[in-house]
Design a protein around this motif. Sequence first.
Motif, PDB file in Angstrom:
ATOM      1  N   VAL A 144       0.859  -1.182   0.000  1.00 37.19           N
ATOM      2  CA  VAL A 144       0.000   0.000   0.000  1.00 37.19           C
ATOM      3  C   VAL A 144       0.890   1.224   0.000  1.00 37.19           C
ATOM      4  O   VAL A 144       1.608   1.489   0.972  1.00 37.19           O
ATOM      5  CB  VAL A 144      -0.940   0.033   1.216  1.00 37.19           C
ATOM      6  CG1 VAL A 144      -1.861   1.256   1.116  1.00 37.19           C
ATOM      7  CG2 VAL A 144      -1.776  -1.238   1.312  1.00 37.19           C
ATOM      8  N   GLU A 145       0.858   1.973  -1.101  1.00 43.10           N
ATOM      9  CA  GLU A 145       1.593   3.229  -1.217  1.00 43.10           C
ATOM     10  C   GLU A 145       0.616   4.372  -0.989  1.00 43.10           C
ATOM     11  O   GLU A 145      -0.391   4.473  -1.698  1.00 43.10           O
ATOM     12  CB  GLU A 145       2.216   3.367  -2.606  1.00 43.10           C
ATOM     13  CG  GLU A 145       3.233   2.297  -2.960  1.00 43.10           C
ATOM     14  CD  GLU A 145       3.810   2.509  -4.349  1.00 43.10           C
ATOM     15  OE1 GLU A 145       3.304   3.403  -5.074  1.00 43.10           O
ATOM     16  OE2 GLU A 145       4.741   1.791  -4.728  1.00 43.10           O
ATOM     17  N   CYS A 146       0.894   5.223  -0.006  1.00 44.80           N
ATOM     18  CA  CYS A 146      -0.025   6.328   0.256  1.00 44.80           C
ATOM     19  C   CYS A 146       0.672   7.377   1.097  1.00 44.80           C
ATOM     20  O   CYS A 146       1.803   7.193   1.545  1.00 44.80           O
ATOM     21  CB  CYS A 146      -1.289   5.828   0.962  1.00 44.80           C
ATOM     22  SG  CYS A 146      -0.980   5.207   2.627  1.00 44.80           S
ATOM     23  N   GLY A 147      -0.030   8.483   1.344  1.00 44.77           N
ATOM     24  CA  GLY A 147       0.510   9.542   2.172  1.00 44.77           C
ATOM     25  C   GLY A 147      -0.055   9.549   3.567  1.00 44.77           C
ATOM     26  O   GLY A 147       0.322  10.391   4.392  1.00 44.77           O
ATOM     27  N   LEU A 171       2.944   4.452   5.826  1.00 44.47           N
ATOM     28  CA  LEU A 171       2.053   4.883   6.901  1.00 44.47           C
ATOM     29  C   LEU A 171       1.695   6.360   6.821  1.00 44.47           C
ATOM     30  O   LEU A 171       0.614   6.770   7.253  1.00 44.47           O
ATOM     31  CB  LEU A 171       2.693   4.549   8.245  1.00 44.47           C
ATOM     32  CG  LEU A 171       2.974   3.044   8.420  1.00 44.47           C
ATOM     33  CD1 LEU A 171       3.766   2.809   9.687  1.00 44.47           C
ATOM     34  CD2 LEU A 171       1.690   2.238   8.412  1.00 44.47           C
ATOM     35  N   GLY A 172       2.585   7.175   6.305  1.00 47.78           N
ATOM     36  CA  GLY A 172       2.248   8.554   6.015  1.00 47.78           C
ATOM     37  C   GLY A 172       2.083   9.442   7.239  1.00 47.78           C
ATOM     38  O   GLY A 172       2.628   9.178   8.315  1.00 47.78           O
ATOM     39  N   SER A 175      12.388   2.944   5.699  1.00 43.29           N
ATOM     40  CA  SER A 175      12.823   4.129   4.963  1.00 43.29           C
ATOM     41  C   SER A 175      11.708   5.162   4.830  1.00 43.29           C
ATOM     42  O   SER A 175      10.565   4.948   5.229  1.00 43.29           O
ATOM     43  CB  SER A 175      13.280   3.715   3.569  1.00 43.29           C
ATOM     44  OG  SER A 175      12.183   3.222   2.807  1.00 43.29           O
ATOM     45  N   MET A 176      12.078   6.316   4.273  1.00 47.04           N
ATOM     46  CA  MET A 176      11.154   7.346   3.805  1.00 47.04           C
ATOM     47  C   MET A 176      10.482   8.142   4.922  1.00 47.04           C
ATOM     48  O   MET A 176       9.635   8.989   4.655  1.00 47.04           O
ATOM     49  CB  MET A 176      10.063   6.749   2.895  1.00 47.04           C
ATOM     50  CG  MET A 176      10.588   6.015   1.692  1.00 47.04           C
ATOM     51  SD  MET A 176       9.304   5.108   0.794  1.00 47.04           S
ATOM     52  CE  MET A 176       8.172   6.436   0.369  1.00 47.04           C
ATOM     53  N   VAL A 181       8.368  13.368   5.939  1.00 53.24           N
ATOM     54  CA  VAL A 181       8.409  12.080   5.258  1.00 53.24           C
ATOM     55  C   VAL A 181       8.631  12.307   3.774  1.00 53.24           C
ATOM     56  O   VAL A 181       8.487  13.416   3.265  1.00 53.24           O
ATOM     57  CB  VAL A 181       7.103  11.288   5.499  1.00 53.24           C
ATOM     58  CG1 VAL A 181       6.869  11.077   6.978  1.00 53.24           C
ATOM     59  CG2 VAL A 181       5.904  11.983   4.855  1.00 53.24           C
ATOM     60  N   ALA A 182       8.957  11.233   3.074  1.00 46.92           N
ATOM     61  CA  ALA A 182       9.241  11.351   1.638  1.00 46.92           C
ATOM     62  C   ALA A 182       7.992  11.580   0.820  1.00 46.92           C
ATOM     63  O   ALA A 182       8.006  12.296  -0.177  1.00 46.92           O
ATOM     64  CB  ALA A 182       9.965  10.091   1.159  1.00 46.92           C
TER      65      ALA A 182
END
Length: 286
Positions: free
Chosen positions: A132-135, A160-161, A219-220, A282-283
């Motif tokens: 899951v890619e999210c902000g 996790l954003g 990361s990120m 965060v990234a």
Amino acid sequence: MDLRVGGRVSHVDLGRGIDEGVDILNDLDSFFAGDGTEEVSSIRIGEWPEMYEESSEAIVEKLVANAHLLPGLRRLSIGDVDPDWCEISWIQLSDITPLLTAFPDLERLDLRGSDGLALTPLRHENLKVLRVECGGLQSSFVRSVAAGDFPALEHLELWLGVERYGGNTTAADLAPILAGDRLPVLKRLGLQDSEIQDEIAAAVASAPVVAQLDELDLSMGTLTDAGAEALLGGQPLSHLKVLDLHHNFLSDTMTDRVAKALPGVDVKLHDRFSPEDDRLYVAVSE
């Protein structure tokens, strides 16, 4: 719609040309009305009209209703769009429980976005990869993943954003994942892009699941010396093949300590920002 057939590795790419008036639901109808659906093993859902206002629910319903035409589907991606089309935190998703129920042989599910994303805890025998890619990932979704049973899951990746975009997951929400009881074959764990990365690192430092991992990705996020110190002071990490800590706020001294402590591990420490910055970030958020 792009259809490439090659034995059991056929791929359908949907959601291109929406800005030219193509309707993804009509695209799906045309696809399901044609021949060769049983050969499809991979589907990518990209853009859909007004995806920053309209959720993926109708798309999910269409896929579920035609699951019998996709006996070979093993890989599904939803929301795979360029930021120029829609920012990651604007993408409107929906409940993915029906998908996992309708496709018991699915092996990989990639999701981009989190607004509206939901899951009811379940058991899925064959899912190997969940990303899951999210902000900003809501704690309710994380808790549902943690409460599910995924005996075949090898790769779990959760961005996790930040709270501004719904990211209210806490380290306590991750506890069942870190225990590893329901993830017997997990080899790659990513708990990324978090504004509480130090707290997550501290929880990971004593997490039973780490002993079975090949790759750990923290990361990120906003990792500082405090989080890295917790990792170094916790259980051994020398068995890892990869420890990804890129996009961090570590000091020069701590960066050297981490690298020297794990000489046989591929430790990724690039994209390092000054820990003296007033603002940690965060990234990926919006």
